[in-house]
Write a protein that holds these residues in place. Structure first.
Motif, PDB file in Angstrom:
ATOM      1  N   TYR A 187      32.111 -42.355  -1.076  1.00 60.31           N
ATOM      2  CA  TYR A 187      32.099 -41.875   0.316  1.00 60.31           C
ATOM      3  C   TYR A 187      33.432 -41.219   0.672  1.00 60.31           C
ATOM      4  O   TYR A 187      33.467 -40.164   1.312  1.00 60.31           O
ATOM      5  CB  TYR A 187      31.809 -43.029   1.269  1.00 60.31           C
ATOM      6  CG  TYR A 187      31.663 -42.589   2.715  1.00 60.31           C
ATOM      7  CD1 TYR A 187      30.557 -41.859   3.130  1.00 60.31           C
ATOM      8  CD2 TYR A 187      32.650 -42.885   3.661  1.00 60.31           C
ATOM      9  CE1 TYR A 187      30.419 -41.437   4.449  1.00 60.31           C
ATOM     10  CE2 TYR A 187      32.517 -42.469   4.976  1.00 60.31           C
ATOM     11  CZ  TYR A 187      31.404 -41.751   5.365  1.00 60.31           C
ATOM     12  OH  TYR A 187      31.277 -41.330   6.658  1.00 60.31           O
ATOM     13  N   ALA A 191      34.345 -37.066   1.500  1.00 62.05           N
ATOM     14  CA  ALA A 191      35.018 -36.574   2.704  1.00 62.05           C
ATOM     15  C   ALA A 191      36.257 -35.753   2.387  1.00 62.05           C
ATOM     16  O   ALA A 191      36.477 -34.690   2.973  1.00 62.05           O
ATOM     17  CB  ALA A 191      35.395 -37.748   3.606  1.00 62.05           C
ATOM     18  N   ASN A 249      26.065 -38.895   0.254  1.00 57.75           N
ATOM     19  CA  ASN A 249      27.338 -38.975   0.983  1.00 57.75           C
ATOM     20  C   ASN A 249      27.762 -37.607   1.514  1.00 57.75           C
ATOM     21  O   ASN A 249      28.224 -37.478   2.652  1.00 57.75           O
ATOM     22  CB  ASN A 249      28.437 -39.541   0.068  1.00 57.75           C
ATOM     23  CG  ASN A 249      28.314 -41.028  -0.137  1.00 57.75           C
ATOM     24  OD1 ASN A 249      28.046 -41.773   0.800  1.00 57.75           O
ATOM     25  ND2 ASN A 249      28.510 -41.475  -1.361  1.00 57.75           N
ATOM     26  N   GLN A 251      25.818 -35.037   2.180  1.00 55.54           N
ATOM     27  CA  GLN A 251      24.904 -34.615   3.249  1.00 55.54           C
ATOM     28  C   GLN A 251      25.245 -35.284   4.580  1.00 55.54           C
ATOM     29  O   GLN A 251      25.207 -34.637   5.633  1.00 55.54           O
ATOM     30  CB  GLN A 251      23.463 -34.941   2.862  1.00 55.54           C
ATOM     31  CG  GLN A 251      22.852 -33.968   1.867  1.00 55.54           C
ATOM     32  CD  GLN A 251      21.418 -34.324   1.542  1.00 55.54           C
ATOM     33  OE1 GLN A 251      21.081 -35.489   1.350  1.00 55.54           O
ATOM     34  NE2 GLN A 251      20.559 -33.319   1.464  1.00 55.54           N
ATOM     35  N   LYS A 252      25.556 -36.578   4.540  1.00 56.66           N
ATOM     36  CA  LYS A 252      25.890 -37.279   5.778  1.00 56.66           C
ATOM     37  C   LYS A 252      27.126 -36.672   6.436  1.00 56.66           C
ATOM     38  O   LYS A 252      27.148 -36.397   7.640  1.00 56.66           O
ATOM     39  CB  LYS A 252      26.132 -38.764   5.509  1.00 56.66           C
ATOM     40  CG  LYS A 252      26.439 -39.568   6.779  1.00 56.66           C
ATOM     41  CD  LYS A 252      26.770 -41.009   6.466  1.00 56.66           C
ATOM     42  CE  LYS A 252      26.975 -41.790   7.765  1.00 56.66           C
ATOM     43  NZ  LYS A 252      27.997 -41.192   8.649  1.00 56.66           N
ATOM     44  N   LEU A 253      28.157 -36.438   5.637  1.00 57.19           N
ATOM     45  CA  LEU A 253      29.382 -35.860   6.181  1.00 57.19           C
ATOM     46  C   LEU A 253      29.175 -34.408   6.594  1.00 57.19           C
ATOM     47  O   LEU A 253      29.763 -33.938   7.572  1.00 57.19           O
ATOM     48  CB  LEU A 253      30.513 -35.981   5.154  1.00 57.19           C
ATOM     49  CG  LEU A 253      31.019 -37.417   4.956  1.00 57.19           C
ATOM     50  CD1 LEU A 253      31.707 -37.568   3.616  1.00 57.19           C
ATOM     51  CD2 LEU A 253      31.975 -37.793   6.084  1.00 57.19           C
ATOM     52  N   ASP A 255      26.393 -33.171   7.768  1.00 55.78           N
ATOM     53  CA  ASP A 255      25.703 -33.232   9.064  1.00 55.78           C
ATOM     54  C   ASP A 255      26.704 -33.421  10.198  1.00 55.78           C
ATOM     55  O   ASP A 255      26.615 -32.758  11.249  1.00 55.78           O
ATOM     56  CB  ASP A 255      24.688 -34.383   9.075  1.00 55.78           C
ATOM     57  CG  ASP A 255      23.442 -34.072   8.264  1.00 55.78           C
ATOM     58  OD1 ASP A 255      23.194 -32.878   7.996  1.00 55.78           O
ATOM     59  OD2 ASP A 255      22.732 -35.020   7.884  1.00 55.78           O
ATOM     60  N   ASP A 256      27.679 -34.322   9.988  1.00 56.67           N
ATOM     61  CA  ASP A 256      28.700 -34.564  11.013  1.00 56.67           C
ATOM     62  C   ASP A 256      29.555 -33.315  11.235  1.00 56.67           C
ATOM     63  O   ASP A 256      29.912 -32.984  12.377  1.00 56.67           O
ATOM     64  CB  ASP A 256      29.601 -35.737  10.597  1.00 56.67           C
ATOM     65  CG  ASP A 256      28.852 -37.062  10.579  1.00 56.67           C
ATOM     66  OD1 ASP A 256      27.790 -37.153  11.218  1.00 56.67           O
ATOM     67  OD2 ASP A 256      29.339 -38.008   9.917  1.00 56.67           O
ATOM     68  N   TYR A 257      29.873 -32.630  10.139  1.00 61.18           N
ATOM     69  CA  TYR A 257      30.706 -31.431  10.249  1.00 61.18           C
ATOM     70  C   TYR A 257      29.963 -30.308  10.975  1.00 61.18           C
ATOM     71  O   TYR A 257      30.533 -29.620  11.829  1.00 61.18           O
ATOM     72  CB  TYR A 257      31.125 -30.977   8.848  1.00 61.18           C
ATOM     73  CG  TYR A 257      32.047 -29.780   8.846  1.00 61.18           C
ATOM     74  CD1 TYR A 257      33.321 -29.855   9.392  1.00 61.18           C
ATOM     75  CD2 TYR A 257      31.642 -28.574   8.281  1.00 61.18           C
ATOM     76  CE1 TYR A 257      34.168 -28.752   9.386  1.00 61.18           C
ATOM     77  CE2 TYR A 257      32.472 -27.473   8.271  1.00 61.18           C
ATOM     78  CZ  TYR A 257      33.741 -27.572   8.822  1.00 61.18           C
ATOM     79  OH  TYR A 257      34.571 -26.482   8.813  1.00 61.18           O
ATOM     80  N   SER A 259      27.652 -30.710  13.172  1.00 61.67           N
ATOM     81  CA  SER A 259      27.619 -31.111  14.585  1.00 61.67           C
ATOM     82  C   SER A 259      28.931 -30.756  15.276  1.00 61.67           C
ATOM     83  O   SER A 259      28.929 -30.258  16.412  1.00 61.67           O
ATOM     84  CB  SER A 259      27.346 -32.611  14.691  1.00 61.67           C
ATOM     85  OG  SER A 259      27.389 -33.040  16.038  1.00 61.67           O
ATOM     86  N   ASP A 260      30.043 -30.982  14.588  1.00 59.13           N
ATOM     87  CA  ASP A 260      31.349 -30.632  15.159  1.00 59.13           C
ATOM     88  C   ASP A 260      31.465 -29.119  15.370  1.00 59.13           C
ATOM     89  O   ASP A 260      31.999 -28.667  16.393  1.00 59.13           O
ATOM     90  CB  ASP A 260      32.476 -31.118  14.243  1.00 59.13           C
ATOM     91  CG  ASP A 260      32.660 -32.628  14.295  1.00 59.13           C
ATOM     92  OD1 ASP A 260      32.144 -33.253  15.244  1.00 59.13           O
ATOM     93  OD2 ASP A 260      33.322 -33.173  13.394  1.00 59.13           O
ATOM     94  N   THR A 263      29.593 -28.128  18.385  1.00 58.97           N
ATOM     95  CA  THR A 263      30.340 -28.491  19.591  1.00 58.97           C
ATOM     96  C   THR A 263      31.399 -27.439  19.902  1.00 58.97           C
ATOM     97  O   THR A 263      31.567 -27.017  21.058  1.00 58.97           O
ATOM     98  CB  THR A 263      31.008 -29.867  19.414  1.00 58.97           C
ATOM     99  OG1 THR A 263      29.996 -30.860  19.225  1.00 58.97           O
ATOM    100  CG2 THR A 263      31.844 -30.232  20.630  1.00 58.97           C
TER     101      THR A 263
END
Length: 371
Positions: A187, A191, A249, A251-253, A255-257, A259-260, A263
């Motif tokens: 993980y 990142a 791992n 893909q999860k990060l 997705d967060d990126y 989203s950022d 924003t």
């Protein structure tokens, strides 16, 4: 001598694969433990021959002979998929007391393959958090591991004394051993290493697609863009493999990126002054807290920017001053586009000590330096 203490000058380490990382470890072992015995196997005989001619390895093979496995530590430095394919053959030839370790940047699939092969009791996963955009033994460097974290992911079955021995061996190379569970390792590296490579590649491809027929974007791309996309010169084969093995791992990060980024897109549309300021301010505060050294998989470039007058001979004069002080330059180039307060000349060195000395020398010669 306790069970965890060992004279590393009188052990044998074998390497399956002797490319950039395997070669760098071998060179560092030879440098730190001059009498150590090092064997290596690789399909690329040219790299093996070069390592043997340089007296880095004691012996090499292009076939996996039984002698290769008469060792204290067996380093698996081939591509992860290739390492996994060889485990059954390795198990049949492994000698009692030998510890297997690897250098892959993804650990879950390797630990799973090790368990399926019945080798968990002799395996300590390893990942030197160091690298280069260059590949192959020809680019191996014994200083690549210096002051870099070297993560170890031992299985629950492997004896603690063997973990301590490997930690001591790694410490002797100037690296910083850090023991982590393999899932936490995957993980973290997703990142700080895997996602940045994807972002870098996407950014380079975006500029390529957005550029005009004259290639103006490519021509004027300056220091900042080059620095954050330097890792895009790394091996496509290796990063394809990473993406296909640490997928969840990443893909999860990712997705967060994404989203950022969405924003930020909304903040730009709404001209949100405070939010945009906070974006850069929080990033600056966190980034300024990073260690100054070259820790991590994306190695620090030891570079400075120098203001020089736009007259003939200025570059040569600067290089001469450094040469007279015995300072080796890794790379030097003219910055045709200045960013922030960066100067017109970018000089890169091989290590931090040389960089610091160069700054002192040039400032005494009345140069303006931007680090």
């Amino acid at each position: 001598m306790s069970d965890s203490t060992i004279d590393f000058n009188h052990i044998t380490c074998s390497f399956i694969g002797l490319g950039l990382i395997g070669g760098s470890i071998a060179k560092a072992l030879r440098r730190s433990y001059p009498d150590i015995t090092l064997f290596a196997y690789d399909l690329d005989e040219s790299g093996l021959k070069q390592a043997h001619d340089e007296n880095v390895i004691s012996r090499y093979e292009t076939n996996m002979t039984d002698d290769l496995f008469a060792c204290n530590f067996l380093f698996l430095c081939a591509p992860v998929s290739r390492n996994d394919e060889m485990l059954s053959e390795i198990k049949n030839k492994l000698r009692e007391g030998t510890i297997i370790t690897d250098v892959g940047s993804v650990k879950q699939t390797t630990h799973q393959a090790i368990a399926e092969a019945g080798l968990s009791h002799v395996f300590i996963g390893g990942h030197p958090m160091a690298g280069s955009e260059k590949t192959g033994y020809a680019n191996a460097n014994p200083l690549l591991l210096e002051n870099a974290y070297y993560i170890l992911t031992p299985t629950e079955e492997v004896p603690g004394t063997k973990v301590e021995q490997l930690k001591s061996l790694i410490s002797g190379l100037g690296a910083l051993p850090l023991v982590l569970p393999y899932d936490k390792h995957d993980y973290i590296t997703a990142a700080v290493s895997h996602l940045p490579h994807i972002i870098s590649a996407c950014l380079v491809n975006l500029v390529q697609k957005s550029d005009d027929k004259d290639g103006l974007m490519k021509m004027i791309a300056a220091g900042g863009f080059k620095d954050i996309t330097r890792i895009s010169s790394s091996s496509p084969v290796m990063w394809q493999s990473v993406c296909l093995t640490n997928t969840e791992n990443i893909q999860k990060l990712l997705d967060d990126y994404i989203s950022d980024l969405q924003t930020v897109h909304s903040q730009l549309s709404g001209r949100c002054e405070q939010e945009l300021y906070d974006l850069f301010d929080s990033a600056k505060e966190y980034r300024d807290g990073f260690a100054a050294g070259g820790h991590g998989p994306i190695k620090k470039a030891y570079a400075i920017h120098v203001d020089i007058p736009d007259i003939p001979g200025s570059l040569a004069q600067t290089a001469t001053i450094l040469a007279l002080h015995g300072l080796s330059i890794k790379n030097i180039g003219i910055m045709h586009s200045r960013e922030f307060q960066e100067g017109a000349l970018r000089i890169e060195f091989y290590d931090e000590a040389t960089e610091k000395t160069a700054v002192e020398v040039l400032r005494k010669s009345h140069y303006t330096i931007y680090e």
